[in-house]
Motif scaffolding. Structure first.
Motif, mmCIF file in Angstrom:
data_model
loop_
_atom_site.group_PDB
_atom_site.id
_atom_site.type_symbol
_atom_site.label_atom_id
_atom_site.label_comp_id
_atom_site.label_asym_id
_atom_site.label_seq_id
_atom_site.Cartn_x
_atom_site.Cartn_y
_atom_site.Cartn_z
ATOM 1 N N ARG A 1 1.697 -1.321 8.429
ATOM 2 C CA ARG A 1 2.076 0.136 8.091
ATOM 3 C C ARG A 1 2.265 0.878 9.192
ATOM 4 N NH1 ARG A 1 -1.808 0.331 5.172
ATOM 5 N NH2 ARG A 1 -3.387 1.047 6.568
ATOM 6 N N HIS B 1 -4.897 1.431 0.023
ATOM 7 C CA HIS B 1 -4.617 0.335 0.841
ATOM 8 C C HIS B 1 -5.824 -0.505 1.338
ATOM 9 C CE1 HIS B 1 -5.786 3.511 3.399
ATOM 10 N NE2 HIS B 1 -6.179 2.639 4.364
ATOM 11 N N GLU C 1 -2.301 -5.397 6.955
ATOM 12 C CA GLU C 1 -1.639 -4.242 6.230
ATOM 13 C C GLU C 1 -1.599 -3.036 7.308
ATOM 14 O OE1 GLU C 1 -3.448 -3.743 2.623
ATOM 15 O OE2 GLU C 1 -2.406 -5.306 1.574
#
Length: 549
Positions: free
Chosen positions: A132, A77, A128
């Motif tokens: 998440r 990521h 992100e």
């Protein structure tokens, strides 16, 4: 602050990247690695927000390092910006993008382009991370809700099974029906129903009479509406509609006994026919204990949330203190370098010396803040009340001064040391001073000569033992009589919830009791409020004894 990992086999490149990033992105942390393998290891340990990766390196090139990073769940990521000085053709870019690279930069690197790319990757990484985290929370909630639904389904199956058993017993014989009807601890009653309107009771069991306090003859002249608490019409209407539709339903109501006592019940009702007439058989279970348990659960959940908030505040205070310490040390060192380079007669020497003095003062405040926010195992030891008070005042005196409050301190120098956890006693003093500040600000929003908080320490003897009394006095409006008995209750507060949790005095009282001391107060409405913290000089603890601070 963001963390950036730079991977390049040339130290001069790493040095220039470090300087460029530090100047263009203030506050960022730059971690360097001189090989692809070392970079992968640091990506796992440092968890950077962006990676700058040189393509051409010996042993493992940037393409291979990027492929490994993007295939590892722990690092996939993290955005990767690939750097190259050669082969900037589309084939290399496509190869890099296919293995997971997020952007390309060509050497020599334009600092503004680098800043824009890095900031873009930081924003992507932050977004992100948020997505998440929200996904994890959602999955957890789904699992919890599924488990709850499974449990409710099992409970419903058990209740349906129980209801079927009752119906079977009713059909088997009138005698067995009568026996089950009257030995049940739950209230059981039968009433007619016409056009959705409940009629009078036609049968009630002994538990119904006992619970409600009416005789059987009295209940036979009443209907369910007569025993329901006020304001329940809509609940009953919805329950009757469900029963008309499905032939049965389970709902909650509140019954009122003849003596006026309210009894929360869970009612399981079923429609049946007899001799061409429609009736409702209901089983009402007293759920008073269940309601109390639910309230206790809510109270404990609220307490847990408040404790988590306090832990978060402590973590935040510790983090802020650490972040302040680094630049303060830099200022102090640079000021010392200036002093070392100047003559004593130079007027700048005085200025630089004052900078050193002030940074030392800030450093002491930060040190006290760190000590105040820590939650760790440590041994208690003898401590001076003067030192504890100084540490507390260093954290709060600026706020008090900003509110135009005069702080009067009277602590003799010859007081004996006491056995205590210094940080815990500091926490109690911080709470008492904060409460005094809030009380006096409430009475005097602006400047007033009576905006004074006094803290005194005096020794005294009680039951043949030496004690110290710490008194914090304010000249606020005082404590209303009606709330004085609840002052030390957990979560009780007169402040807005945005300003107070209601845990301060409760926690302070627990700390003082652990130290074998006493926390009390006296108040004269409109005149003063005094909180007394009494601590024994020797509380019986052995030096070196370890406990949670």
């Amino acid at each position: 602050m963001p963390t950036i990992l730079a991977i390049d086999d040339r130290q001069d490149n790493l040095f220039s990247l470090l300087a460029l990033l530090k100047s263009m992105i203030p506050g960022c942390t730059v971690v360097t690695a001189s090989s692809g393998k070392q970079g992968i290891e640091k990506a796992k340990t440092e968890n950077p927000d962006t990676i700058l990766l040189d393509i051409y390196m010996p042993i493992m090139d940037g393409f291979e390092a990027c492929r490994i990073l993007k295939s590892d769940p722990a690092t996939k990521h993290i955005p990767v910006i690939m750097l190259t000085a050669v082969n900037t053709d589309s084939t290399s870019r496509v190869k890099g993008l296919e293995i997971g690279a997020d952007a390309f930069l060509t050497k020599p690197i334009d600092r503004f382009e680098l800043t824009a790319q890095v900031n873009a990757m930081l924003r992507i990484k932050k977004a992100e991370d948020i997505l998440r985290k929200e996904s994890e929370i959602l999955e957890q909630r789904v699992e919890e809700r599924t488990a709850e639904l499974v449990k409710q389904t099992e409970q419903l199956k058990a209740e349906i099974q129980e209801r079927h058993q009752v119906e079977k017993a009713l059909k088997e014989s009138e005698q067995r029906y009568s026996l089950l009807f009257n030995i049940s601890h739950d209230a059981i009653f039968v009433h007619g129903i016409t056009n959705g309107v409940p009629g009078k009771f036609t049968e009630v069991n002994d538990s119904t009479c006992k619970r409600l306090g009416y005789s059987r003859e009295e209940l036979m002249r009443m209907s369910p509406i007569d025993i329901d608490a006020g304001g329940m019409d809509e609940d009953r209407r919805l329950a009757l509609e469900m029963m008309e539709k499905n032939g049965h339903c389970i709902f909650e109501m509140v019954h009122v006994s003849k003596a006026g006592h309210k009894i929360p019940v869970e009612i399981s009702s079923r429609v049946f026919e007899s001799a061409g007439e429609r009736y409702v058989l209901s089983i009402a279970r007293d759920i008073t204990e269940r309601k109390l348990a639910e309230q206790e659960k809510q109270r404990l959940e609220m307490q847990l949330r408040q404790q988590q908030k306090l832990e978060s505040i402590g973590t935040l205070a510790s983090g802020v203190a650490h972040e302040i310490n680094n630049p303060i040390n830099g200022v102090m060192n640079y000021a010392q370098l200036i002093v070392d380079q100047l003559n004593k007669d130079n007027p700048l020497t005085e200025y630089a010396t004052e900078i050193i003095h002030e940074t030392k003062r800030v450093s002491a405040i930060v040190r006290n803040l760190l000590q105040f926010s820590r939650c760790e195992k440590r041994s208690h030891s003898p401590a001076r009340i003067t030192d504890i008070a100084d540490g507390t005042l260093s954290l709060i005196k600026t706020v008090i001064r900003h509110d135009q409050i005069m702080l009067e301190i009277d602590i003799p120098d010859d007081l004996p040391e006491i056995k205590c956890h210094s940080q815990q006693i500091q926490q109690v003093l911080m709470n008492l001073l904060t409460n005094a500040r809030d009380a006096i600000n409430e009475r005097y929003p602006d400047y007033d000569p009576d905006k004074i908080i006094t803290m005194t320490v005096r020794p005294f003897e009680k039951a043949g033992r030496h004690w110290l009394r710490i008194t914090v006095e304010d000249r606020g409006a005082g404590i209303p009589d009606k709330i004085r008995e609840r002052l030390f209750d957990p979560f009780f507060t007169t402040k807005d919830r945005a300003k107070g949790t209601g845990l301060g005095l409760s926690i302070s009282q627990g700390i003082v009791h652990d130290h074998c001391g006493e926390l009390s107060f006296e108040c004269e409405r409109g005149e003063y409020t005094r909180f007394h913290l009494d601590l024994p000089v020797d509380n019986g603890w052995y030096l070196g004894e370890v406990s949670e601070t």
